[in-house]
Every structure is written in C-alpha cells, then in structure tokens.
Design an enzyme around this catalytic site. Structure first.
Site, PDB file in Angstrom:
ATOM      1  N   GLU A 157      11.518 -44.238  26.810  1.00  0.00           N
ATOM      2  CA  GLU A 157      10.674 -43.043  26.905  1.00  0.00           C
ATOM      3  C   GLU A 157       9.176 -43.351  26.997  1.00  0.00           C
ATOM      4  O   GLU A 157       8.383 -42.881  26.180  1.00  0.00           O
ATOM      5  CB  GLU A 157      10.971 -42.114  25.729  1.00  0.00           C
ATOM      6  CG  GLU A 157      12.417 -41.676  25.687  1.00  0.00           C
ATOM      7  CD  GLU A 157      12.770 -40.872  24.450  1.00  0.00           C
ATOM      8  OE1 GLU A 157      11.878 -40.595  23.624  1.00  0.00           O
ATOM      9  OE2 GLU A 157      13.947 -40.516  24.313  1.00  0.00           O
ATOM     10  N   ASN A 198      14.404 -46.800  29.978  1.00  0.00           N
ATOM     11  CA  ASN A 198      15.259 -45.639  29.740  1.00  0.00           C
ATOM     12  C   ASN A 198      14.386 -44.425  29.431  1.00  0.00           C
ATOM     13  O   ASN A 198      13.440 -44.522  28.652  1.00  0.00           O
ATOM     14  CB  ASN A 198      16.178 -45.957  28.544  1.00  0.00           C
ATOM     15  CG  ASN A 198      17.261 -44.936  28.313  1.00  0.00           C
ATOM     16  OD1 ASN A 198      17.997 -44.591  29.221  1.00  0.00           O
ATOM     17  ND2 ASN A 198      17.382 -44.464  27.079  1.00  0.00           N
ATOM     18  N   HIS A 234      20.295 -35.729  28.934  1.00  0.00           N
ATOM     19  CA  HIS A 234      20.521 -34.689  27.926  1.00  0.00           C
ATOM     20  C   HIS A 234      20.281 -33.354  28.631  1.00  0.00           C
ATOM     21  O   HIS A 234      19.131 -32.934  28.806  1.00  0.00           O
ATOM     22  CB  HIS A 234      19.572 -34.865  26.745  1.00  0.00           C
ATOM     23  CG  HIS A 234      19.845 -36.077  25.931  1.00  0.00           C
ATOM     24  ND1 HIS A 234      21.002 -36.218  25.186  1.00  0.00           N
ATOM     25  CD2 HIS A 234      19.126 -37.213  25.738  1.00  0.00           C
ATOM     26  CE1 HIS A 234      20.978 -37.389  24.561  1.00  0.00           C
ATOM     27  NE2 HIS A 234      19.861 -38.007  24.890  1.00  0.00           N
ATOM     28  N   GLU A 262      22.863 -41.338  28.192  1.00  0.00           N
ATOM     29  CA  GLU A 262      22.982 -40.518  26.974  1.00  0.00           C
ATOM     30  C   GLU A 262      23.488 -39.120  27.309  1.00  0.00           C
ATOM     31  O   GLU A 262      23.023 -38.122  26.773  1.00  0.00           O
ATOM     32  CB  GLU A 262      21.632 -40.434  26.254  1.00  0.00           C
ATOM     33  CG  GLU A 262      21.040 -41.795  25.926  1.00  0.00           C
ATOM     34  CD  GLU A 262      19.710 -41.730  25.189  1.00  0.00           C
ATOM     35  OE1 GLU A 262      19.401 -40.675  24.576  1.00  0.00           O
ATOM     36  OE2 GLU A 262      18.971 -42.728  25.207  1.00  0.00           O
ATOM     37  N   ASP A 264      24.959 -35.627  27.616  1.00  0.00           N
ATOM     38  CA  ASP A 264      25.598 -34.493  26.951  1.00  0.00           C
ATOM     39  C   ASP A 264      25.091 -33.221  27.623  1.00  0.00           C
ATOM     40  O   ASP A 264      24.069 -33.225  28.324  1.00  0.00           O
ATOM     41  CB  ASP A 264      25.390 -34.470  25.431  1.00  0.00           C
ATOM     42  CG  ASP A 264      23.940 -34.586  24.988  1.00  0.00           C
ATOM     43  OD1 ASP A 264      23.036 -34.194  25.752  1.00  0.00           O
ATOM     44  OD2 ASP A 264      23.697 -35.069  23.868  1.00  0.00           O
TER      45      ASP A 264
END
Length: 452
Positions: A157, A198, A234, A262, A264
């Site tokens: 990030e 990432n 996300h 990641e 979801d």
C-alpha cells in the site's frame, strides 16, 4: 493488507444454516479448488490464522487451497513486538502446515505503514537509522524463511487514491527510494522468492493503478528486482471494475506476474439470495479475469469463511464477504470460483449449489451491559414455506426475556421459536423476521441456528 477477524463485534455478526427442501445438502466441489486451479496453471490461496489450523478449518484449508498467506503472523508487530525479541511461533506454524499439505506460502508483508511495533513508530530515528532498521528487518525475516516462501508482498500500500505516495514512516523518513531498497534487500536475502508490490483499489485502470504501473515500469528500467504486482481486490457487491482484465494484462505486458491477493466481496447484511447470487457472479468474474491472463498466477481469498473475515469489524453492517459461511458451508461464491476455474455441474467435478433453499440467519442488533436485542430472518429462494420453526442452543447462559412476531420457548439452553398466526408463510424470494430481547452475563456468543 487486512487483519483477519479475531473477535468481531456481535452487532455485526450473522450466522445461518440452510435447510434444503428440494435438493441434497450443499457440499464443496468433488474436485478441490486447488486441483481445478492447477489444471488452469494457476494457484488458489487463502489467508489463514495459524491457531485455527485444526479441525474443520484445517481440513478445508488443506484440501481446497494450494497457497497460504499469513493474515497477521508475518507482520512486523507480530514477529518483533519488542526490539530484538522475535516471535516466530505462528508464522512457523503456518509454514509447517503448508509444507505438510504441499502448499505454497505467500509472505505478507515486509514494509507497510500499519501494524508496526510501537517501539518503531514511537522512535526518533535518523534516515540512516531508519534505513538500517528496515534492512535488518527484511534480511532477518526473509532470511529465516529462505527457500520456504514462494512470494513476498515486500511493499504494501505505497500509494494514495490519487496516485501520490502515501505519507508513512518509510516515505517520510526515506523518500520514495525505500521501495527499491526494500526489494533489493529482499532479493539479497532470498534470490529465489518472487517479490511483489501490493495495493488496494488498483484492480481497475485508474489514477492509483496508473501510479503503480509507472512505478513498476521505472523499477524494471532501473534493474530493481520486482517480479509481480498484487491487486488486493477488497470489493463491494456488484462493483467489480470493468477494466480488471485489461489492467491485469497491462501489468503482465510489463514482464511481471500478477496476483489477486486479498479477494473478498462484502455484502450489506443480512445477505439475501439475490445478493449471494450477485456475489457468486463477482467472484466468478474476478477469477475468470485472472484465468484469462497467462501471467496472472494466483488468486487468494482473504479468509475463506465468514467466521474469519475482517469485514464486519471494519465496515459495520457489512459482511458475508467470503466463499464459505460461518458454519464452513460453501456459499454460491464458492461455486463461482469453481466455475471460473473450469468446474461445472455436469462432469466438471463440482456440485452446484442447490436451486431451492430456505435459511435462518441470527443477528444481534444492539447490546448493553446485561442485555441485548436480537433478530432472526427466515428467507427462501426457489421454494416457499407455509409455516416455520427455528431452533438454537445458547452457549453462555443467555435467556430470552421477550419476543415479538414469534412464539418462543426456552428450556435450559435450548430455544425454539415458531411463527405467529399471521406470518407463517414465506414466499419464494421473500423473508420473515422476528425479534427478541435477552439477558446475558459475561459473553454473548452467536449461536448456530437450524430451521425446521
């Protein structure tokens, strides 16, 4: 990126078990996701909590996934909470589990603005000291797991939404060069590990992903060791970027691998059948976009069960974001992943989700010192009900003191609630909700509800 849920607010939790009226009970694919992925030349992973790698959680983790990401165990505050004192227990546990189950490990994460130990963030460091601390951390952790970690999320990030560099202990103290330095130090510690940057909200083509693209292009031109980019994914229900596959492809065209790291898809609670169908479509779209690009090598979900998700504690009112429910039952999203990896209901190795089901979902809407207000929603899709009854067992001595829109009885810990005279019918696509007040002392865990 995100911490896996380790005790979520009760106000945000839901649980429900479907009783199926027209089809056999749902079960996971006869061909595990990891095998479907391998047939496509891909790896499918999940973030995990080391202490949970037993029982059903461990069984599913080992059977379904070919890659594990420690949710928290390899972050700096976890491995070196006190300067010079290391705790590798959970990280070692995850690595050992992965080795025993022939799985890859994705190391997460070496350099981040968050989840750093207080001794580091509260310290007063010169630039030289800060650089030395970072190099030592990377060398120590990567060196410890040399040969055991397939890929590292080295830098996590680094960007703001507008594509500018995020203000952090690293950027403020070392400038943007900290990224190249971190990658170089990680490569020196394990030349065989794949090294990634990432970030989130970089799934589609936008200002933030443009900044990441330009950074990777620049690093490669400088000869800095960079092997891949991680798109966290996300996502919010129904908001898969239309440019996802295009974005994956443009990074691949730079000569780096891409991973969905990641994944979801969060849903406003309580999730109904329509939302779960959309969630299935969203998971399928993301995995299919990766499957379509040769250099997209890995899709990792951020926790495979709703019982282990970070979403409810971070986004109140949202949840149900993973492929399995709280009771380790596969949701439609699971089958979306399977279908995107080549599985089907007719000879492809998967059993599709049942077409008709009614479910009961328990939630706590408010809680105070010794009391709480709860509700249960009965929903049907593909079938209907003329009457209903739900049952559960309280696990910590809770007592129902008042109920409405249902007749509830309690004997010891066992609770049974049946419809009132006016709300027994639940139509296909409809739902009925009843509520209650209760008392508790100490804790108020969410029970498993059955519909009968």
């Amino acid at each position: 990126m995100r911490s896996l849920g380790l005790g979520l607010p009760l106000a945000s939790l839901l649980t429900g078990v479907a009783l199926l009226f027209t089809a056999p009970a749902a079960h996971a694919a006869d061909t595990p996701l990891r095998d479907l992925a391998a047939a496509q030349g891909k790896v499918v992973g999940t973030a995990v909590t080391g202490s949970k790698l037993t029982g059903t959680y461990g069984d599913i983790t080992g059977a379904q996934f070919s890659s594990l990401t420690p949710g928290n165990a390899m972050k700096w505050e976890s491995v070196e909470p006190t300067r010079g004192t290391f705790n590798w227990t959970e990280a070692d546990q995850i690595v050992a589990f992965a080795q025993a189950h022939h799985q890859q490990v994705r190391g997460h994460t070496l350099v981040w603005h968050s989840q750093n130990p207080s001794w580091l963030t509260n310290g007063s460091w010169t630039s030289a000291q800060l650089g030395s601390l970072l190099q030592n951390h990377i060398s120590t952790e990567v060196g410890r797991y040399k040969g055991k970690i397939t890929a590292w999320d080295v830098v996590n990030e680094p960007f703001n939404e507008d594509g500018s560099y995020r203000s952090s202990i690293w950027y403020n103290g070392l400038g943007s060069g900290y990224i190249a330095s971190a990658l170089t130090w990680a490569h020196a510690a394990d030349p065989d590990a794949k090294l990634y940057i990432n970030d989130y909200n970089v799934e589609g083509v936008n200002a933030k992903s443009d900044a990441l693209y330009n950074l990777v292009k620049s690093l490669k031109a400088q000869g800095v060791p960079i092997d891949g980019v991680g798109l966290q994914a996300h996502l919010i229900l129904g908001q898969v970027p239309s440019t996802l596959q295009q974005n994956i492809q443009r990074f691949a065209d730079l000569g780096v691998d891409v991973a969905i790291t990641e994944l979801d898809v969060r849903v406003q609670l309580p999730a109904d059948a329509t939302e779960l169908a959309q969630q299935k479509s969203d998971f399928k779209s993301v995995v299919a976009a990766c499957a379509a690009v040769t250099r997209c090598v890995n899709v990792t979900v951020w926790g495979f069960t709703d019982a282990d998700s970070w979403v409810p504690s971070t986004f109140p009112g949202y949840g149900a974001a993973t492929p399995y429910d709280e009771n380790y039952q596969p949701k439609p999203a699971y089958y979306g992943i399977a279908e995107a990896l080549g599985g089907s209901g007719s000879g492809g190795g998967t059993t599709p989700p049942p077409s008709g089901a009614c479910t009961a979902a328990y939630g706590v809407s408010s809680q105070w010192d010794t009391g709480f207000t709860g509700q249960v929603t009965i929903s049907c899709s593909g079938v209907s009900l003329a009457s209903w009854k739900v049952n559960w067992t309280f696990g910590a001595g809770q007592r129902i003191t008042q109920a409405w829109n249902a007749t509830c009885t309690q004997s010891g810990t066992a609770v049974s609630c049946a419809n009132a005279s006016y709300n027994g019918a639940v139509p296909d696509g409809g739902s009925v909700t009843f509520g209650f007040n209760g008392s508790f002392s100490g804790s108020n865990p969410v029970p498993t509800v059955t519909l009968g």
